[in-house]
Design a protein around this motif. Structure first.
Motif, PDB file in Angstrom:
ATOM      1  N   ASN A   1       1.118   7.895   8.347  1.00  0.00           N
ATOM      2  CA  ASN A   1       0.369   7.316   9.456  1.00  0.00           C
ATOM      3  C   ASN A   1      -0.567   8.355  10.070  1.00  0.00           C
TER       4      ASN A   1
ATOM      5  N   LEU B   1       5.890  -2.371  10.330  1.00  0.00           N
ATOM      6  CA  LEU B   1       4.574  -1.736  10.283  1.00  0.00           C
ATOM      7  C   LEU B   1       4.631  -0.411  11.027  1.00  0.00           C
TER       8      LEU B   1
ATOM      9  N   ARG C   1       2.094 -10.195   4.530  1.00  0.00           N
ATOM     10  CA  ARG C   1       3.365  -9.572   4.172  1.00  0.00           C
ATOM     11  C   ARG C   1       3.549  -9.442   2.666  1.00  0.00           C
TER      12      ARG C   1
ATOM     13  N   LYS D   1       0.825  -6.870   1.579  1.00  0.00           N
ATOM     14  CA  LYS D   1       1.007  -5.637   2.366  1.00  0.00           C
ATOM     15  C   LYS D   1      -0.345  -5.044   2.773  1.00  0.00           C
TER      16      LYS D   1
ATOM     17  N   ASN E   1      -3.591  -5.139   5.873  1.00  0.00           N
ATOM     18  CA  ASN E   1      -4.014  -5.480   7.228  1.00  0.00           C
ATOM     19  C   ASN E   1      -5.505  -5.805   7.228  1.00  0.00           C
TER      20      ASN E   1
ATOM     21  N   TYR F   1      -1.645  -9.284   9.310  1.00  0.00           N
ATOM     22  CA  TYR F   1      -0.963  -8.554   8.229  1.00  0.00           C
ATOM     23  C   TYR F   1      -0.420  -9.559   7.224  1.00  0.00           C
TER      24      TYR F   1
ATOM     25  N   LYS G   1       1.940   1.173  12.067  1.00  0.00           N
ATOM     26  CA  LYS G   1       0.840   1.192  13.032  1.00  0.00           C
ATOM     27  C   LYS G   1       1.201   0.318  14.231  1.00  0.00           C
TER      28      LYS G   1
ATOM     29  N   GLU H   1       5.628   1.524  16.804  1.00  0.00           N
ATOM     30  CA  GLU H   1       5.671   0.849  15.508  1.00  0.00           C
ATOM     31  C   GLU H   1       6.262  -0.554  15.690  1.00  0.00           C
TER      32      GLU H   1
END
Length: 341
Positions: free
Chosen positions: A145, A170, A215, A218, A220, A213, A172, A155
């Protein structure tokens, strides 16, 4: 100590007022249409609204009426979120020192603690199958990150509703994260830097934007790029459209957009004096939000409607208690205005 005629009259008036309140001669109206009702959350069936008031969570019919407390503790309980089946409620409470995630029956009952970390944990929604709760917490960033690890950049985690170890979703910041009806996507707003979430008319390079996002992939994807604040997104039932709060009109209002055409947005409310806050949506399509300390709903194309609320509580929060402030005091003096000793 002798008192003046003016002080004697003042004390007599205060005594009469106190006696009137105690006997009911002067009705107590402060509980009708109270202000500072925060973090409203409408139930999936659109029939009930939860909200935070003076550190406790209350429930009230979406049509309005008496509100009854769902939690009663000396701690601060807030940020309630409903499970998709409407049977459970998750919320944050600092009854053990810092904010942890708790879960309890939506009809009322014992609350169970789900998180035990020293960082503050704030729930934002249930997973689509209601088996876990999404929450933000500043615990441990992934080494990859790029953001500096600090509480400003939490997070996103999930924790099983039955208890167990929290899992990183996540690394972020994913604030106000909620899932799509199919559970395959998570929509949220970011946090690029420090700025008070209550500041109005903020425009800068760190203004919040809406993201989604995927899933499965994976990945964003940023959905909004307005120079000001976009935040608090919630999915529509079709899994493509979403509603969110934006200051595009000058003050926070509700907008509608979609994953397929994120550049196109439609303004749904037109409040000007104060910002709209705390947007939630029922499975029936009913929107619920806070404005100027009160709670509103909006159904379809109809105008927003204020929910008339009466707090059905005994006023325990105003009870006096004696707090020792020192010992060995031998003399006392009353200030000229009679307000300090």
């Amino acid at each position: 100590m002798p008192i003046s005629r003016r002080q004697a009259v003042k004390y007599a008036v205060m005594s009469l007022l106190l006696a009137s309140f105690l006997t009911g001669a002067i009705p107590l109206r402060a509980q009708d249409n109270p202000l500072w009702l925060r973090y409203p959350a409408v139930s999936p069936d659109g029939q009930t609204i939860l909200f935070c008031y003076k550190g406790d969570i209350y429930r009230v019919p979406a049509a309005g009426g008496p509100a009854i407390p769902l939690t009663l503790s000396e701690a601060y309980d807030y940020s309630p979120v409903w499970s998709h089946d409407g049977k459970s409620v998750a919320f944050a409470s600092d009854r053990y020192g810092n904010f942890d995630v708790f879960i309890m029956p939506a009809a009322g009952g014992e609350a169970k603690r789900l998180t035990f970390h020293s960082s503050s944990d704030l729930p934002s929604g249930f997973t689509a199958d209601d088996k876990a709760i999404l929450f933000t917490s500043a615990r441990q960033d992934a080494a990859s990150n790029v953001q500096y690890p600090m509480s400003t950049y939490p997070e996103l985690y999930s924790v099983p509703v039955g208890g167990g170890e929290a899992a990183l979703v996540l690394t972020k910041p994913a604030i106000a994260a909620t899932v799509s009806p199919a559970g395959d996507k998570i929509i949220y707003h970011d946090q690029k830097g420090y700025e008070s979430e209550w500041r109005k008319h903020h425009t800068s390079s760190i203004a919040r934007d809406i993201w989604v996002y995927d899933r499965k992939a994976k990945t964003n994807r940023m959905l909004t790029n307005f120079k000001g604040e976009d935040r608090n997104p919630v999915f529509d039932g079709n899994g493509d459209d979403y509603y969110y709060l934006s200051e595009q009109s000058g003050s926070f209002n509700i907008y509608k957009s979609s994953l397929s055409k994120p550049a196109v947005s439609t303004q749904l409310t037109s409040f000007a004096k104060n910002p709209v806050r705390f947007l939630t949506r029922a499975a029936t399509g009913l929107l619920c939000f806070g404005y100027d300390g009160e709670i509103y709903t909006k159904a379809g194309a109809a105008a927003p409607k204020k929910v008339d609320i009466r707090i059905a509580a005994d006023g325990r929060q105003v009870l006096e208690r004696t707090v020792p402030i020192g010992g060995g005091i031998t003399e006392g003096r009353l200030s000229p205005n009679g307000k300090e000793v």
